[in-house]
Design a protein around this motif. Structure first.
Motif, mmCIF file in Angstrom:
data_model
loop_
_atom_site.group_PDB
_atom_site.id
_atom_site.type_symbol
_atom_site.label_atom_id
_atom_site.label_comp_id
_atom_site.label_asym_id
_atom_site.label_seq_id
_atom_site.Cartn_x
_atom_site.Cartn_y
_atom_site.Cartn_z
ATOM 1 N N THR A 1 0.727 -1.307 0.020
ATOM 2 C CA THR A 1 -0.106 -0.117 -0.006
ATOM 3 C C THR A 1 0.768 1.246 0.086
ATOM 4 O OG1 THR A 1 -1.772 -1.248 1.147
ATOM 5 C CG2 THR A 1 -1.606 1.535 1.147
ATOM 6 N N ILE A 2 0.490 1.990 -0.901
ATOM 7 C CA ILE A 2 1.524 3.487 -0.961
ATOM 8 C C ILE A 2 0.724 4.492 -0.555
ATOM 9 C CG2 ILE A 2 2.408 4.841 -2.736
ATOM 10 C CD1 ILE A 2 2.613 2.119 -4.564
ATOM 11 N N ASP A 3 1.249 5.347 0.551
ATOM 12 C CA ASP A 3 0.477 6.384 0.876
ATOM 13 C C ASP A 3 0.565 7.690 -0.124
ATOM 14 O OD1 ASP A 3 -1.022 8.137 2.585
ATOM 15 O OD2 ASP A 3 0.911 8.530 3.748
ATOM 16 N N ALA A 4 -0.431 7.892 -0.518
ATOM 17 C CA ALA A 4 -0.557 9.180 -1.703
ATOM 18 C C ALA A 4 -1.414 10.228 -1.004
ATOM 19 C CB ALA A 4 -1.177 8.880 -2.844
ATOM 20 N N SER A 5 -1.461 10.313 0.447
ATOM 21 C CA SER A 5 -2.138 11.511 0.950
ATOM 22 C C SER A 5 -1.411 12.653 0.626
ATOM 23 C CB SER A 5 -2.278 11.238 2.471
ATOM 24 O OG SER A 5 -1.426 10.632 3.061
ATOM 25 N N GLY A 6 -2.268 13.781 0.506
ATOM 26 C CA GLY A 6 -1.582 14.984 0.025
ATOM 27 C C GLY A 6 -1.100 15.031 -1.431
ATOM 28 N N LEU A 7 -1.310 14.113 -2.052
ATOM 29 C CA LEU A 7 -0.452 13.993 -3.425
ATOM 30 C C LEU A 7 -1.905 14.091 -4.601
ATOM 31 C CD1 LEU A 7 2.305 11.584 -3.056
ATOM 32 C CD2 LEU A 7 2.331 13.987 -2.790
ATOM 33 N N ILE A 8 -1.655 14.535 -5.630
ATOM 34 C CA ILE A 8 -2.273 14.263 -6.827
ATOM 35 C C ILE A 8 -2.296 12.755 -7.406
ATOM 36 C CG2 ILE A 8 -2.747 14.872 -9.076
ATOM 37 C CD1 ILE A 8 -3.858 17.027 -7.138
ATOM 38 N N VAL A 9 -3.154 11.921 -7.646
ATOM 39 C CA VAL A 9 -2.625 10.711 -8.501
ATOM 40 C C VAL A 9 -3.362 11.072 -9.603
ATOM 41 C CG1 VAL A 9 -3.357 8.614 -8.373
ATOM 42 C CG2 VAL A 9 -2.978 9.591 -6.269
ATOM 43 N N MET A 10 -2.639 11.087 -10.719
ATOM 44 C CA MET A 10 -3.019 11.245 -12.033
ATOM 45 C C MET A 10 -2.483 10.233 -13.083
ATOM 46 S SD MET A 10 -1.009 14.821 -13.048
ATOM 47 C CE MET A 10 -1.113 14.772 -15.025
ATOM 48 N N PRO A 11 -3.189 10.304 -14.118
ATOM 49 C CA PRO A 11 -2.591 9.283 -15.248
ATOM 50 C C PRO A 11 -1.291 9.908 -15.663
ATOM 51 C CG PRO A 11 -4.714 9.975 -15.916
ATOM 52 C CD PRO A 11 -4.365 10.990 -14.839
ATOM 53 N N GLY A 12 -0.534 9.053 -15.996
ATOM 54 C CA GLY A 12 0.776 9.528 -16.730
ATOM 55 C C GLY A 12 0.574 10.217 -18.050
ATOM 56 N N VAL A 13 1.611 11.309 -18.168
ATOM 57 C CA VAL A 13 1.392 11.900 -19.149
ATOM 58 C C VAL A 13 1.557 11.417 -20.580
ATOM 59 C CG1 VAL A 13 2.547 14.117 -20.414
ATOM 60 C CG2 VAL A 13 1.990 14.164 -17.989
ATOM 61 N N VAL A 14 0.905 11.841 -21.582
ATOM 62 C CA VAL A 14 1.095 11.123 -22.962
ATOM 63 C C VAL A 14 1.590 12.231 -24.006
ATOM 64 C CG1 VAL A 14 0.034 9.988 -25.079
ATOM 65 C CG2 VAL A 14 -0.509 9.311 -22.561
ATOM 66 N N ASP A 15 3.005 12.205 -24.213
ATOM 67 C CA ASP A 15 3.519 13.270 -24.985
ATOM 68 C C ASP A 15 3.564 12.607 -26.626
ATOM 69 O OD1 ASP A 15 4.923 15.294 -26.309
ATOM 70 O OD2 ASP A 15 6.117 15.759 -24.420
ATOM 71 N N PRO A 16 2.928 13.318 -27.430
ATOM 72 C CA PRO A 16 2.646 12.831 -28.793
ATOM 73 C C PRO A 16 3.762 13.439 -29.668
ATOM 74 C CG PRO A 16 0.886 14.284 -28.446
ATOM 75 C CD PRO A 16 1.725 14.387 -27.126
ATOM 76 N N HIS A 17 4.660 14.408 -29.088
ATOM 77 C CA HIS A 17 5.497 15.120 -30.013
ATOM 78 C C HIS A 17 6.923 15.171 -29.305
ATOM 79 C CE1 HIS A 17 6.021 18.823 -32.813
ATOM 80 N NE2 HIS A 17 7.094 17.845 -32.893
ATOM 81 N N VAL A 18 7.769 14.178 -29.803
ATOM 82 C CA VAL A 18 8.855 13.943 -29.091
ATOM 83 C C VAL A 18 9.912 13.691 -30.238
ATOM 84 C CG1 VAL A 18 10.242 12.735 -27.375
ATOM 85 C CG2 VAL A 18 8.021 13.368 -26.997
ATOM 86 N N HIS A 19 11.218 13.937 -30.247
ATOM 87 C CA HIS A 19 12.295 13.799 -31.258
ATOM 88 C C HIS A 19 13.304 13.054 -30.407
ATOM 89 C CE1 HIS A 19 10.587 16.027 -34.286
ATOM 90 N NE2 HIS A 19 10.349 16.888 -33.784
ATOM 91 N N ILE A 20 13.857 12.030 -30.685
ATOM 92 C CA ILE A 20 14.846 11.010 -30.150
ATOM 93 C C ILE A 20 15.746 10.390 -31.087
ATOM 94 C CG2 ILE A 20 15.076 9.202 -28.369
ATOM 95 C CD1 ILE A 20 12.264 9.414 -27.473
ATOM 96 N N ASP A 21 16.963 10.559 -30.791
ATOM 97 C CA ASP A 21 18.023 9.965 -31.526
ATOM 98 C C ASP A 21 17.939 10.054 -33.120
ATOM 99 O OD1 ASP A 21 20.044 7.915 -32.496
ATOM 100 O OD2 ASP A 21 18.679 6.173 -31.956
ATOM 101 N N ASP A 22 17.754 11.242 -33.558
ATOM 102 C CA ASP A 22 17.531 11.394 -35.023
ATOM 103 C C ASP A 22 18.257 12.527 -35.625
ATOM 104 O OD1 ASP A 22 16.209 13.791 -34.405
ATOM 105 O OD2 ASP A 22 14.188 12.513 -34.766
#
Ligand code: ZN
Ligand code: ZN
Ligand code: ZN
Ligand code: ZN
Ligand code: ZN
Ligand code: ZN
Ligand code: ZN
Ligand code: ZN
Lengths: 460, 460, 460, 460
Positions: A45-66
């Protein structure tokens, strides 16, 4: 029955609402959200009190190794995980040959896909690929159906740079994408207008980077944005206009978004939080295209995000180094700036703290809408049954952004010295903790390529 | 005192009103309009009872003796005079070199002006010249001030064909024109979209001319119209969008016409009176660009003429022959159709007889506005002190249009067989009768080059 | 720990998405949503396989037991429960005195509230109250703060009928509502235009009910809608435009909905599914105001629901009987038609089955948005922690609507004979089954008055 | 032949253009315009060199000798003649009975016409009459055809004041006017909004006239303007919206002016040249309705005049005295301000001198368009055959406006102390000099009632 994990007592944020509660994860999947007493037994059990619990960000525009970004998959996805990003979409490029191109042979787009799949084995988070079309080669059309079947369901083109495509060829691509139910993506700036102004400034020795915004003006962006959105409307193709930086370009997109529209748009964190004064402060480090613009354009980005003309906030992450940006004239410097590690805290601080927008709004534009737009039904949401990609975010912690913490190869940040309130505490990918308290704890290679679906927009 | 001529008892038409009255001419100039008893004594009195007495038509879009039009100045201006046109504006071209170009050396634009001035010595009516810019050559910029001083106060560019210019170069030209108070003119179709569709149709053997409208679609016209109008607005340049053929392109112009606008637009007689069915009837004979479109577009042209988005009706006269249009595939045929001799009666019949519009409207769009738009204060009006360029027009005579009467080198007309009511009876140029009852009576060479002023639009 | 109930294996619908899963209820509250294995032990497990599991419908526009509606709380809320409605908002009226009014004394609005609270003790479902302002009496202003504190956070006014208010008085009310963070609601039709046309038709003996739509035309509705929306914008008041029936009125609302708008709108099921032909079929039975309009207006309602101008679909339920509607002239018949029992299946059939819209759309406009708009955070959603108001809906069952099943006092239905696919199977209110397979199983009196919050719109 | 008069050497202004020339007058009619040598012999030649020669102003909105204006026909028309106005349109009122009304019996509108015809025998300039409808009395409908036949081809109504009409009755009038081809005219302010605000200010002792603009706000004007313009569009009636004072009201008119529009609009000189600061300076003297507004509204009036939404500039001349305006509270003062004598010089100075607009623009909005709008083909133009109503205007003379010169009964001017450049030198009515160098030289009684035609707008 005992499940893996319960995240307890946080403020859960969905695209619609926020509520205090628990979230249960088993086998990498969210298995329930609810009150404490309704949670199954859990190993941990992870204690998240006081924290926002949100979906991971989905970043559709990223340039890697190019050809434009120095990051490896390990460095870029580490930056992402630290920044609360759990899925990104990178580009698989069609090669093209020119004096400056990194290729010496023109090969099919699938070769670019193979290359990215090979080079991405050290990914810390999940990723998808856009196909990147850099040549006007009709042979491409024979590849498209297989690529779409393989989960590459969107294709990017440029109207500028030496690998820019003509409106006519883009039209031809759009017709194929429409038939395949895939998405067209375009970087829209009128090439010849930007070139003519740049030449003019070169001739006049206007070599200070503060000239950049005038060399790639808002109207040049709007001209191309208007043309391509019109082609999308005329051909009936789903179209996603990227890195909208200004009022005029957003207005051009809006013009073609009638009821049942197949046109969507993106802006980037920097177009909502920085003004062109940044070029006076940081020289070429923030040199990007389109350039960073005005206060009024910042405001316009929020207006268009709120009214739905724009639906996504991305980073357009590119890893460059100070060294490569230190030419004596701005036009000799390469384009690009990194953002994966800072986008969520910076945009959160602007949108939620400064402008009073809601957490559901944040989750819409950074998680739910990018996932829905690009065919990722298991991402960007806290819905039971989807991937347990979760960010614990402390809304009260204040810190100062500094490149010292960069996981990216990039050795600077355009937000350097900015104090923000709100910090990523933990990032989970499919139930596994991949970043914690500013440290990567995930194993490189745990991140996987995601086969994306053909997205459905507005019930098409 | 005795003056030369009184035209007696006609229905005088000004841009504002119609009234029965007399008009006195002396020394080539209108010296008064008024009632019979207020007229000075005259050598000659012409009975105009039952006739419309209107200013000669000013056609600002005519191609003579150049790479696209077979007419000589004598043939074209004879057609004009017979059609009630007393002033036209032709194009002086900058040479460009290509496989298909008529030039083998790239020379300054002033050479094109010289050539036209030389070849126009048999003109029957007055004429001006637009400068025609066919190369992206900055040397041109050094010529512009002199050309404007010499009465060439407008410059045409293309966004299509092999001599099309980029948006970036057009922007550069616009900045110079703005500084010189001259007018930018552009043929706007997105070249690559038209090319891509044409290639597609070629590949599919769609060689019947009925495919032309789809190969150069309304949206391709609108794309370029939008881009160039936006550049005009951004640079603050007077811009005149030519041969608007459709709702979408007119809407694009309207978008940039805010209060105090420097943007004006033209349509042509054929876009108000013909539909694309004409390609089924006449094959390639009406092959022009932009192509002839739909009923709805006809209606839209009138709407936009009435609300002021468009202000001029021209011919885009090009002399071609049947023989040159008889290739087996429409894309091998040259563009262009003749209209100088038929434009006034055809447009009159449509606008006044069929649609119930007024004679002042007719005089606005065919006489007053083209003259005002292009710096011709002595043309297009019945105002005392201006040139006595006058048409006597019989509103009641009905006849059938036929190419048998063509004065142009062109041996066909796209209005063949059309019955119209309203016929040009007499055409006067600077007081002299140049055409009468279907016959040319003027002397070739009487028509002169007119040095145009820098036009003032909307009090700038 | 063992909780009360698990609803197992249904297709859960939230405002964002649909997913197969389970939903746990304890003590009247949703305690978790998730997968089967993550559910706590439960006293009872309900099999929902093959069924839609959605939030109970929130209908914010219902008339019960008042001067226009014959239903008692028991009959109306029974119809509601059978129709999948778990919360409704009725009206507490300020009394007014006139020949036709049901009151003989003018009393404060709080008396109307007391009356409704007393008469609602047999409610089967939960309900709130709008305050209904029927007199231009400034004493009202002293009551408003207390009423808002007591959970009556919205106030309705009319621009028509004998109890219509002037624009000026509505402005005064709006200023108070703005200061109290409450919502203005208005029935908008221009009274004098409707009266003048009705008189005209009376004089001409146009007594057939098919004349009704012309007597209360779309433009009369749009005139008042425009005026009141403008007043809301000018005063900065949250405004909810009810029973929008046509394109013109929706357009008027849209005009004042700029970014950060405080203006929202509602349409009703009948304006999306019926056309004025219904007056030919059913005479005065569907006599309502505004009247039912055209096919094009049906389409427009969906367009405006999709683009957000309108956000709610309600019933405007009024119980009338055939007998009361059987006068010889339509103007003698009372207004109103019942809809609570049929609204969800009829709108579902139109929106989801016929127009291909999604279940989340259905839940948005019938559940989530009405609840959010009117300060009901525990209603209209499947979010853990909120009331377990749940509908099990069989999307595959086809049946024919008939008044034989009416729980309302009304003895007819305007959808009589309509075959729809999709049927309410079970309705739960705060965890208790209140309707099952077409039978009321809840106890009258279990439904409670809900104190509504001051709603927050668009982060105000 | 010898004619009466030649006006020689002035700058003639038509609605289209300006040119130096002569103008010949015979028997009260313009018989020719032209060059000096083309003029017939004349009894008298008037030297107009250095002067503007323009049509007499046509002011279609003037109050004389009625319940709101103290002027007699002689005083008002003398002021007019001195101000370059040669035709005005006054109102013939239907009587209505109330405590404050000047009538004690309700009579037909034709009685009001008779009264005005009788009381106008000392007119110095020509005049027409609008019918003024002050009661909702259907008997009026039987009068309309005769009134229209007698040259009263426009009818005014109010939406405010105790004699305001309901939208419903205005709709009924509009339908009759449409059938008779006559014009509807309306004073548009939402009565109840103005009343409610005024009461609020009365209660709060806001008795300083600077509160007036807030008591009759721009949005109240726009509400009514929108409603009535919509009724005009719906009924297909020619409608002329008077004394538009603000951006919001002009925008409302524009909304209904689509192609082929039957909706026109007027503003007044004071709405283009004064701001509400005037109430601080002059107290209630400029108390009018709608009130004078802001700088931005001044600018908007010019924008809408230039784009054609508005087409006329009038005075709304009302003669009040200082004494009647000296109550202790602004709401006790009567409405109205005089303007006939100053309108042309004040508007000329603002439009031509300050804003750089052209003389043809001036002649359009003050002469040609009011004449054309109201069926006065012989007025407002220099066209041969029309009435020789001519103003000689010295564009270079500078003077200071002062009430000392007032010919009106009004003993103040709201432009007091304003220095303007441009002065009326001579005013001719039907060839006769009626005012010269600030003195009336015409005979009272020379001015005649003009039977107006049914106007044709946009070829209807
Ligand atoms: Zn880009
Ligand atoms: Zn990019
Ligand atoms: Zn062309
Ligand atoms: Zn041409
Ligand atoms: Zn209602
Ligand atoms: Zn209702
Ligand atoms: Zn008024
Ligand atoms: Zn008035």
């Amino acid at each position: 029955m005992t499940i893996d994990t319960v995240i307890h007592g946080g403020m859960l944020v969905t695209p619609d609402s926020t509520f205090e509660g628990d979230l249960a994860v088993d086998d990498g999947t969210i298995v329930s959200v609810g009150t404490e007493q309704a949670m199954p037994d859990a190993e941990e059990t992870i204690d998240a009190s006081g924290l926002i619990v949100m979906p991971g960000v989905v970043d559709p525009h990223v340039h890697i190794d190019d050809h434009v970004s120095l990051d490896t998959y390990e460095t870029a996805t580490s930056a992402a995980a630290l920044g609360g990003v759990t899925t990104l979409i990178d580009f698989a490029w069609q090669s093209y040959v020119s004096e400056d191109s990194p290729w010496d042979e023109e090969k099919p787009l699938r070769d670019g896909v193979e290359r990215k799949k090979k080079n991405s084995d050290q990914a810390v988070i999940d990723f998808g690929l856009h196909g990147g079309i850099l040549r006007e080669d009709p042979d491409l059309f024979d590849e498209l159906a297989d690529l779409v079947d393989s989960g590459i369901t969107s294709f990017k083109m440029y109207t500028t740079y030496e690998f820019g495509l003509s409106n006519g060829f883009i039209r031809e691509v759009f017709e194929r994408l429409r038939d395949l139910n895939a998405v067209g993506v375009a970087h829209t700036e009128d090439d010849s207008v930007c070139e003519s102004l740049t030449s003019e400034f070169q001739a006049a020795d206007r070599d200070d980077p503060t000239w950049l915004p005038a060399a790639r003006p808002d109207y040049a962006e709007a001209m191309a944005a208007d043309d391509i959105a019109r082609l999308a409307q005329e051909t009936g193709t789903k179209y996603y206009g990227i890195h909208t930086s200004c009022q005029k370009a957003a207005e051009a997109l809006a013009r073609y978004q009638d009821d049942g529209s197949l046109i969507r748009g993106e802006t980037c964190t920097h177009y909502t939080t920085l003004t062109k004064d940044i070029y006076r402060e940081l020289g070429s480090l923030p040199k990007i295209a389109p350039p960073i613009r005005t206060d009024d354009d910042n405001d316009a980005m929020f207006e268009y995000l709120q009214n739905g003309t724009l639906s996504v906030v991305s980073t357009d992450h590119v890893a460059q180094t100070r060294e490569r940006k230190e030419n004596s004239k701005w036009w000799e410097d390469p384009f690009g700036a990194n953002g994966l590690q800072t986008s969520l805290p910076v945009f959160h601080d602007e949108a939620v703290n400064k402008r009073g927008l809601s957490y559901p709004f944040l989750v819409q534009v950074m998680c739910a809408k990018p996932a829905q737009t690009f065919g990722l039904p298991n991402k960007g949401t806290l819905e039971p049954g989807t991937d347990a990609d979760i960010v614990l975010f402390d809304p009260n912690e204040t810190y100062t952004i500094s490149a010292r913490h960069n996981a990216s190869v990039a050795d600077y940040t355009i937000y350097d010295g900015r104090e923000v309130t709100g910090k990523v505490t933990r990032t989970y990918l499919r139930g596994e903790l991949v970043a914690s308290e500013g440290e990567i704890v995930g194993k490189p290679g745990y991140g996987k390529f995601v086969r994306r679906e053909r997205p459905v927009w507005n019930e098409d």
